[in-house]
Each structure stands twice: as structure tokens, then as C-alpha cells.
Design an enzyme around this catalytic site. Structure first.
Site: not given
Length: 531
Positions: A262, A280
Site C-alpha cells: 500500500e 483501505h
């Protein structure tokens, strides 16, 4: 003045909580993105409040000379080098409850979205198509939801799923049968969960044990047509293996909020049919962001101003209320550890801490940390309750604890037994009703000695003249004796003395005592009464 740096976007309410308690706050929400500037600034602060943008690395911590606590507004601490912080004695706190509901709701939302293929149907309809037959979904009613992890978030997901008339099974080694019954879920093994579940939702942290937990082998054990939801942590699922299972039709769908890398700009899961992806967003609601911001601010205030520890990753929690009760025993534990640390010259191989009576029902993990810190400090002066346990483990010290009901005249006492290659040494202490810690036994010999800053410990044969010798030598040295405690095994046996002094002994004073020939051991001691 105590100071805190806020290097990420916390709410104004949280910043105000800090300021209302007299803490000097530097609110610089974009500083976390500038590693060099952050490292330049961090050295003058006692606390650091972050979200996920600030990367708290070992390099950054090497410049954090005053830092005592890092507060993470959220659950995950992947962006914080917890081991490096622990070695430096810095507490790392998170807020495990502030976004539980929000994350659980997101998991349920993703489950519904993948069950009915809502994102793809939405995109198709916006494109002017009317592909009603293409997006055939499934009901969740009467389906089995398998929860991998049934803690704070997983238990909320279970509650919501039961409200949708789903059957819920859970795999969680820490879930007791009694709690499973209260939640209305059936506790099962991992293999049984894979075989039984129509939907699987993950709610575990990423650790060495959970990394790639859902791999090709696990997928092979799943019910055909299963749908997998991950709002926990990236890396728990082998994304490449899942992509292959999606392409083959073994897995009917997946919904992911977290990814192995990420920010996720690419993934094997991207652009596959019936895979729902979000960036997220598990904690991304106004309510959750406000809750975790305020919670972490309150926790940092409690620690920096009152010494209360809550939701710490690397230290046992001690509430403000508990601190009032346990405080004197924390001091006692530190003194016992310090006594042994100053007396022991060989490397310590193992220790056992015995808690007897009422103290056995207290927060013994916190007492363990205080005792180990006291023991380590003579060799590592900057060790504290956070760093000491890891330092002891790194040095190979084996640590065990024992608790037992009241076994003697004291309502509570603590005994520390230390083993080195050539000897075993023990010391015990208690806290009297006046709240003052006392040594009550050394080498199996009973005494009653208050703890002072400067003390002298001696051992000798129980023969006449020893007390007079101590008084004469110390008097000639101009050292005043504040308290004098004696103990012996019996007439003409072994004896010990523990003296509180108004000033420290120097090397010449110790030499003068040794030259009298009356003492087997002479050891000046210093105790930090601020512990």
C-alpha cells in the site's frame, strides 16, 4: 512543559484535549510526509501523535532524544518500528476500539456488495447498459459466514451477520467457549471453517503466523463458490493464489480493503470480475476519525501527566485508578530488582518472581517490567519498564513468575530469586500500611529495612564487635547512619546488615571497612527513590 508533536491529520478536538491539559502542542499535520524535516524536529518532544502517513523508523527514533510515547490514532502500527521504540524505552499506544464499528460495517458492506455484484452492476448501468441477467447475485440469509478472528471487530461483524439471519462460525484460538456462546457463534477449527463457509471474513492482525494464512493450500480446502472479504491487513491473503482461484471459478468473489503493498497501484486482484476493491477505507468515517483522534489524545495525556498506560503495544497497561493501588508495589519491585542488579557481578541466567498474597491478584505483568527494569539499570542506565524486558531476553535471561495465596504473616510480598553460573541469590520485600516498601528477607535471613537512597549491605559471621566496627569506621569517615537493620541465621551463624546512610560511601571508606577483616562482603547501594 510537556510537549507533543502531531505530525498527521488529527481532529481539532483531539489537539484541544492536549492543550486543555496544559500540554504544549505543535500541530503540523503534513510534517509526517517530510522525513528529513520530521527528524530535525522530533528531538524536542515528549510525545508523538500519528496516523498512518508518518513512518516512525529506527532512524527517526535515533533523533528522538526526549520521546516517551508514540500515540497511533488507529489500530495498525505497521508504520511504527515497535521493536526500535521498545529498545529506546518509548511506549507505543494504539486505539483498538475507536474504529471497530466502522471497520465491521465496512466488512458487512463489502460482503453485501460482492454477494450482489453491486459495483460492476453500477458501472454497467452508468454506461447505459441494462445487463440485468449478467449480474445474478446470491442471498446472505441462511448462508454461513466464517470469521477468521473474533475479537473487537470480528465480534461486531458476527452480531451484524446474525441480524442478517446468517449462520456464523469462528476460528480464533483466544475465543473461549463461553464467549462464543454469548456471541451466538460456533467455534471451529481452521479447516472446518474453510469447508463450511459460504463467506469468509478476515479479522486478525498480520504477524509471522498469519502472513499468507490464506494461500493456495487453504483455498483448496474451501467450499466451491466461496466469497472472501479482507478488511484486516494486507498480506494475510496470497493475492496471486486468490487471483488464480477467482479465474478458475473455485472462488466466486472477493472484496478487499487492504493489500500487501500500500498504496496499492497494482495487484493481481485488480480488474478481475466480481472483485470489489476499496483503498483501505475500513476506518474512514467521520465518527471513527474523530473517535480515534480523541482517544489517542486522552491516552497520551493520561500517560504523560499521570503515568497511566492504556492500549500500549509494548508495555502492560496500568489505569489511573490501578496506579494508586499498585504504585507502591511497582516501587518495591523496582527496588528488589535494583538490589539484585547491584549485587550480582556475573551474568544472570534466570530469574523467578514470586507474588504471594494480595499482590498476586494485581497487574503482575507491570510489576515484572518494573522489577526487570530495576535489575537491568545498573548495567544499562537508561533502561525502563518498556525496554528492560526486551534487553533481558536479548541477553538470554530466562524469566518465570509464580503466584500463590497468602502463605505467612504478610498480606503480600514479592520474592526475587536470581541464578547465575555459580550462585543463587534471593531477596524479598513487602509494602506496609504506611505505603513504604521494605526489604523483609535477604539470603533467607529475615530483616525489616526501609529503602533509602544511599545504603550499605554487609555480610559477616555473627561475632561480637561488628556493629561497633561499622559505627567507628563510618563515624571516622563522617558518614551518618540514618537506619541500621540486622539479621542472622542464629547465634554464631551468618549475619547481614543493611544500613541507610545520609551520604554515599567512597572507595576509601569501603577499603577501611574491608581492612578490618570482619566482613565477607561489603557493597554500597544506591536506589532511585523517584521510581
Amino acid at each position: 512543559m510537556v510537549s507533543v508533536l502531531v505530525s498527521d491529520k488529527l481532529s481539532e478536538s483531539a489537539v484541544q484535549v492536549l492543550r486543555n491539559n496544559g500540554i504544549d502542542v505543535a500541530f503540523e499535520p503534513d510534517l509526517g510526509k517530510d522525513k528529513k524535516a520530521l527528524r530535525t524536529r522530533i528531538g524536542s518532544f515528549d510525545g508523538l501523535a500519528v496516523r498512518s502517513a508518518t513512518k516512525v523508523s529506527e532512524q527517526l527514533l535515533s533523533s528522538a532524544h526526549r520521546l516517551k510515547v508514540i500515540g497511533r490514532a488507529g489500530i495498525g502500527v505497521d508504520n511504527i518500528d515497535v521493536n526500535a521504540a521498545t529498545r529506546r524505552g518509548i511506549i507505543v499506544m494504539n486505539t483498538p476500539f475507536g474504529n471497530s464499528i466502522t471497520t465491521a460495517e465496512h466488512a458487512i458492506s463489502l460482503m453485501m456488495a460482492v454477494a450482489r455484484q453491486i459495483p460492476e452492476a453500477n458501472a454497467s448501468t452508468h454506461a447505459g447498459k441494462w445487463e440485468k441477467a449478467k449480474f445474478m447475485g446470491v442471498e446472505v440469509t441462511n448462508k454461513t459466514l466464517g470469521l477468521v478472528g473474533c475479537g473487537n471487530i470480528g465480534s461486531i461483524v458476527a452480531d451484524r451477520a446474525l441480524g442478517l439471519k446468517m449462520k456464523v462460525v469462528a476460528y480464533d484460538p483466544f475465543l473461549s467457549p463461553e464467549r462464543a456462546e454469548r456471541l451466538g457463534v460456533r467455534k471451529v477449527g481452521f479447516g472446518e471453517l474453510l469447508e463450511a463457509s459460504d463467506f469468509i471474513s478476515l479479522h486478525v492482525p498480520k504477524t509471522d503466523r498469519t502472513a499468507r494464512l490464506i494461500d493456495s493450500e487453504a483455498i483448496a480446502g474451501m467450499k466451491p463458490g466461496v466469497r472472501i472479504i479482507n478488511c484486516a491487513r494486507g498480506g494475510i491473503v496470497d493475492e496471486a493464489a486468490l487471483a488464480e482461484a477467482l479465474k478458475s471459478g473455485v472462488v466466486a468473489g472477493a472484496a478487499f480493503d487492504v493489500f500487501e503493498m500500500e498504496p496499492a497501484t497494482e495487484s493481481p486482484l485488480f480488474n478481475l470480475p466480481n472483485v470489489v476493491c476499496t483503498p483501505h477505507l475500513g476506518a474512514a468515517t467521520l465518527e471513527a476519525q474523530e473517535n480515534v483522534s480523541i482517544q489517542v489524545a486522552e491516552q497520551m495525556v493520561d500517560y504523560l501527566l499521570r503515568g497511566a498506560v492504556s492500549n500500549a503495544i509494548n508495555m502492560p497497561s496500568i489505569s489511573a485508578e490501578e496506579s494508586a493501588v499498585i504504585g507502591p508495589f511497582v516501587q518495591l519491585a523496582a527496588y528488589l530488582g535494583s538490589f539484585v542488579g547491584q549485587m550480582t557481578e556475573e551474568p544472570i541466567e534466570s530469574i523467578n518472581i514470586l507474588y504471594d498474597g494480595e499482590v498476586a491478584s494485581m497487574n503482575t505483568r507491570a510489576l515484572d517490567s518494573a522489577l526487570i527494569a530495576g535489575m537491568i539499570k545498573p548495567q544499562v542506565p537508561d533502561a525502563n519498564m518498556v525496554s528492560a524486558p526486551i534487553i533481558a531476553r536479548e541477553r538470554g535471561v530466562k524469566i518465570s513468575t509464580t503466584t500463590q495465596e497468602q502463605s505467612g504473616v504478610f498480606e503480600s510480598y514479592i520474592r526475587l530469586t536470581v541464578k547465575t553460573r555459580s550462585l543463587t541469590r534471593s531477596v524479598a520485600g513487602t509494602v506496609f500500611s504506611d505505603g513504604k516498601p521494605r526489604f523483609i528477607q535477604i539470603k533467607g535471613i529475615n530483616i525489616d529495612a526501609e529503602v533509602g537512597r544511599h545504603m550499605l549491605y554487609t555480610t559477616n559471621n555473627d561475632v561480637p564487635g561488628v556493629i561497633g566496627t561499622l559505627g567507628t569506621v563510618l563515624g571516622d569517615a563522617g558518614v551518618n547512619i540514618a537506619n541500621f537493620t540486622l539479621g542472622r541465621t542464629g547465634p554464631a551463624g551468618s549475619a547481614i546488615a543493611l544500613l541507610e546512610l545520609d551520604e554515599p560511601l567512597d572507595d576509601e571508606d569501603v577499603k577501611a571497612l574491608r581492612e578490618t577483616g570482619k566482613f565477607q562482603r561489603i557493597r554500597p547501594l544506591v536506589f532511585d527513590l523517584a521510581n
